[in-house]
Design a protein around this motif. Structure first.
Motif, PDB file in Angstrom:
ATOM      1  N   PRO A   1     -79.138 -14.462  17.348  1.00 52.95           N
ATOM      2  CA  PRO A   1     -77.931 -14.736  16.569  1.00 52.95           C
ATOM      3  C   PRO A   1     -78.099 -15.818  15.502  1.00 52.95           C
ATOM      4  N   HIS A   2     -78.955 -16.768  15.756  1.00 56.69           N
ATOM      5  CA  HIS A   2     -79.145 -17.855  14.797  1.00 56.69           C
ATOM      6  C   HIS A   2     -79.854 -17.361  13.533  1.00 56.69           C
ATOM      7  N   ASN A   3     -80.951 -16.625  13.740  1.00 53.35           N
ATOM      8  CA  ASN A   3     -81.744 -16.133  12.621  1.00 53.35           C
ATOM      9  C   ASN A   3     -82.699 -15.073  13.161  1.00 53.35           C
TER      10      ASN A   3
ATOM     11  N   ASP B   1     -90.965 -16.044  16.647  1.00 53.03           N
ATOM     12  CA  ASP B   1     -91.468 -17.372  16.996  1.00 53.03           C
ATOM     13  C   ASP B   1     -91.127 -17.704  18.445  1.00 53.03           C
ATOM     14  N   HIS B   2     -89.901 -17.409  18.843  1.00 51.44           N
ATOM     15  CA  HIS B   2     -89.469 -17.648  20.220  1.00 51.44           C
ATOM     16  C   HIS B   2     -90.219 -16.744  21.206  1.00 51.44           C
TER      17      HIS B   2
END
Length: 129
Positions: free
Chosen positions: A75-77, A83-84
């Protein structure tokens, strides 16, 4: 517990922290035991690697090619989701034995931070037991 920071300078980067860990081991109460290292972030990771010239970039290139092109739902980007995911696959911690206040590593083995969303300031925690 010992806390220290590592500053990264690129989006994807390998930082060798082996010497830093070994320097901190000189202050350990015991001459031998286990050294636990943890990076307190979700877009970088810890592992060991051979750091012959070019192998750092080989590792980063291989990691980036592991994940399929998906429509990520972060949701953030959504562009930040790989990356996560790569950080989770590699992991945030290592436990390495030490003897005579030196890490017990293979001949070419180094402890590395794998930066996946730099440049950033990364916080690491180290404990011996």
């Amino acid at each position: 517990m010992r806390t220290f920071t590592v500053t990264t300078r690129k989006k994807d980067q390998i930082i060798d922290i082996t010497d830093t860990i070994e320097n901190y081991l000189q202050e350990a109460e015991k001459a031998e035991g286990l050294c636990s290292i943890f990076v307190a972030h979700t877009t970088c990771a810890l592992t060991t690697a051979d750091l012959d010239p070019g192998t750092d970039q080989d590792l980063l290139d291989a990691l980036r090619n592991l994940l399929p092109q998906l429509s990520y739902r972060h949701p953030h980007n959504p562009a930040h989701a790989p990356d996560h995911l790569l950080s989770s696959i590699i992991g945030p911690s290592l436990v390495v034995p030490y003897a005579r206040k030196q890490l017990v590593l293979g001949t070419w083995q180094r402890i590395i931070v794998v930066e996946l969303d730099g440049p950033r300031q990364r916080t690491l925690h180290m404990s011996t037991f």
